[in-house]
Motif scaffolding. Structure first.
Motif, mmCIF file in Angstrom:
data_model
loop_
_atom_site.group_PDB
_atom_site.id
_atom_site.type_symbol
_atom_site.label_atom_id
_atom_site.label_comp_id
_atom_site.label_asym_id
_atom_site.label_seq_id
_atom_site.Cartn_x
_atom_site.Cartn_y
_atom_site.Cartn_z
ATOM 1 N N CYS A 377 0.851 -1.199 0.000
ATOM 2 C CA CYS A 377 0.000 0.000 0.000
ATOM 3 C C CYS A 377 0.887 1.249 0.000
ATOM 4 O O CYS A 377 1.997 1.238 0.554
ATOM 5 C CB CYS A 377 -0.907 -0.018 1.235
ATOM 6 N N HIS A 526 -6.451 -0.293 -0.232
ATOM 7 C CA HIS A 526 -5.016 -0.131 -0.431
ATOM 8 C C HIS A 526 -4.725 1.112 -1.277
ATOM 9 O O HIS A 526 -3.572 1.445 -1.508
ATOM 10 C CB HIS A 526 -4.426 -1.365 -1.109
ATOM 11 N N LYS A 570 -3.907 0.424 -7.435
ATOM 12 C CA LYS A 570 -2.934 -0.106 -6.475
ATOM 13 C C LYS A 570 -1.648 -0.502 -7.189
ATOM 14 O O LYS A 570 -0.546 -0.160 -6.748
ATOM 15 C CB LYS A 570 -3.539 -1.314 -5.756
#
Length: 580
Positions: A377, A526, A570
């Motif tokens: 993340c 995330h 992400k």
């Protein structure tokens, strides 16, 4: 207080079956103990099916409800498949309001296995045979079955071993069960009962040869399966040797009561052997008889020659059988049912004190998200706090993978704001998935057992939150682990916005409702765009105690965004981070 129990057999109730004998005996004994028992079964008899349909139309369930016609599976067994009977089964389960649904031989795709999957109450499954387990089901089907069955039972060590290969879990042994009053010794005659089984005629032939030298004895060759091959009976003993079908209980009872000696076939009927013991027969079953059938004749010869040995052996067999009486079976089942029923918590929907936080305002809470301290993340705590407030969230839980720094940083940055930040950590266990600890004070190391991880959370007076418990795309706790630790779970995540298949969330919701656990939900974000896509609407709280109180009246908010879109963001953020 008596329980409402549903026993489901996959075999036609109108036909002889060892499974149905077990079910019938257990049902009768449970009724004598004050329980209400309904047997659900298929049938080949039109009158049974008509009675079953009329009962459902009247909205009542009696002692036996016949649902659907049996479908042939082999020459000796008839199994009811669930096609076309699901509606009637669902109606029966709904009308019965059962405390326990107990399926027998669920290794077959049948009425029994379907009932266990559809029941919304506590369940038990009993395996009786090593042969009635179908081709291994797919992994997700096994996992669903194990997640929905509370107790796994077997009537023999071999059955437990075989079943555990297909459906691993914590098994218990229960007796096969016998009516020791019906199958009781009578005055013994000089009769030897020899069980006939496919491929085992050599044992019967060896005993028949012995019969030539024992003119005062007779041999009854017992068939317990259709189309069993008949051995040739020598001319010299034909007046003292005869073949009988012992498929029906009455014929078995009459034959075994007077028999002095019983010779079981290797791999033969476990029920017939138990009934022979209960009837006080001396058992001639020497080791190695499967490969050396003449050993059976030698064992029979010793029992014939020694009256005291024969009588003593019969008395010992009777004593052993008394421990497997159906009353003992009912007692064991009663203990199992009471134990698994305790897994269900008291209702969480209504309380004597109503809504203890009813004066508080409603807020939206996301209980599962990450910061850049997680390895996968890139969200910075400051950006997370600002974005959460802009999205209208009243509280968030920061649950980084195996680190706690991100949660502490976010808590500090939220001081002086209305946004509540719950410090947490998503901890990887040794081999049973992940556990989230909420309201923590320090980091918990990864790699411990599921139980030790929970204990570490408790040591900090934290809250145990199990995330995505049925997401089979990732490491998750086994159903046995979840059931073993049900008392330790404070909150179960019933909605995770990042799951690829919504069925995994549905399974979690079903599990939570069945055991009346407190429900949690989170985005598992995330990237910032994912924050708030999974959340709860709940009363504003202060501290872990009020948090749990608020969860009683919380409702799940599903606000999903495209998973492909969020996942691409992400990956792009991770690539950018590596480049920079």
């Amino acid at each position: 207080m008596g329980l409402r129990i549903c026993l489901v057999t996959p075999f036609s109730w109108s036909q002889p079956s060892d499974v149905n004998e077990h079910v019938r005996g257990a049902a009768d004994s449970l009724r004598r103990r004050g329980h209400t028992v309904t047997v659900v079964a298929p049938s080949t008899r039109a009158a049974d099916l008509l009675d079953g349909r009329r009962s459902l139309q009247r909205g009542v369930v009696g002692d036996v409800v016949a649902i659907g016609a049996a479908v042939p599976r082999s020459l000796s067994e008839r199994v009811a498949l669930p096609v076309g009977v699901r509606a009637n089964l669902a109606a029966t389960l709904a009308l019965g309001h059962f405390d326990v649904v107990h399926g027998f031989e669920p290794g077959l795709p049948s009425l029994s296995s379907t009932a266990l999957l559809e029941a919304e109450t506590t369940t038990a499954a009993t395996f009786l045979s090593t042969e009635r387990i179908a081709v291994p089901p797919r992994k997700n089907q096994r996992a669903k079955f194990l997640a929905r069955v509370d107790a796994l039972l077997g009537t023999s060590a071999a059955a437990v071993e075989r079943a555990s290969e297909r459906f691993p879990g914590d098994y218990e042994r229960i007796p096969l069960g016998v009516d020791t009053t019906a199958f009781a010794p009578a005055k013994k005659r000089r009769v030897i009962v020899v069980e006939l089984a496919p491929g085992q005629s050599a044992i019967a032939k060896s005993v028949l040869r012995l019969l030539k030298s024992e003119p005062e004895w007779e041999v009854l060759l017992a068939r317990t399966a259709p189309l069993t091959r008949r051995p040739t009976i020598p001319v010299a003993v034909r007046s003292r040797a005869y073949i009988r079908s012992l498929l029906k209980p009455d014929t078995r009872r009459a034959a075994l009561a007077e028999a002095a000696i019983f010779v079981p076939a290797p791999g033969g009927s476990a029920r017939l052997l138990l009934e022979a013991r209960s009837s006080g027969c001396a058992i001639a079953d020497p080791a190695g008889v499967a490969t050396q059938p003449e050993l059976a004749a030698a064992a029979v010869g010793r029992l014939i020659d020694d009256d005291a040995l024969r009588e003593r052996s019969g008395a010992e067999m009777r004593s052993e059988a008394l421990a497997a009486d159906f009353d003992r079976v009912a007692e064991r089942l009663e203990q199992v049912y009471e134990r698994i029923r305790k897994r269900r918590r008291g209702t969480t929907a209504h309380h004597d004190d109503g809504d203890p936080l009813g004066e508080r305002d409603w807020i939206v809470v996301d209980l599962h998200m990450h910061t850049h301290r997680s390895h996968d993340c890139s969200i910075h705590p400051q950006a997370l706090v600002d974005h959460a407030e802009s999205e209208g969230l009243g509280a968030i839980a920061v649950t980084d993978h195996n680190v706690f720094r991100g949660a502490l940083e976010t808590v500090q940055l939220a001081r002086g704001r209305k946004l509540i930040v719950i410090p947490g950590e998503e901890v990887k266990t040794d081999n049973q998935g992940e556990v989230i600890g909420l309201f923590l004070h320090e980091e918990i190391p990864r790699g411990m057992s599921f139980a030790d991880t929970i204990e570490a959370i408790r040591e900090q007076d934290g809250i145990v939150y199990v995330p995505h418990p049925f997401d089979r795309m990732h490491a998750i706790p086994s159903p046995a682990t979840l059931l073993r630790h049900l008392p330790d779970i404070d909150v179960l995540e019933v909605y995770n916005a990042r799951l690829l298949f919504e069925a995994y969330n549905d399974e979690a919701l079903r599990f939570q409702r069945k055991y009346r656990l407190l429900a949690g939900a989170g985005s598992d974000a995330h990237v910032l765009q994912g924050v708030g896509t999974g959340a709860l609407r709940m009363r504003r709280f202060d501290g872990p105690e009020e948090f749990l109180l608020s969860l009683r009246t919380a409702e799940v908010l599903r606000r999903p965004k495209s998973l492909a879109y969020l996942q691409s963001l992400k990956w792009a953020a991770q690539v950018k981070e590596k480049v920079l």
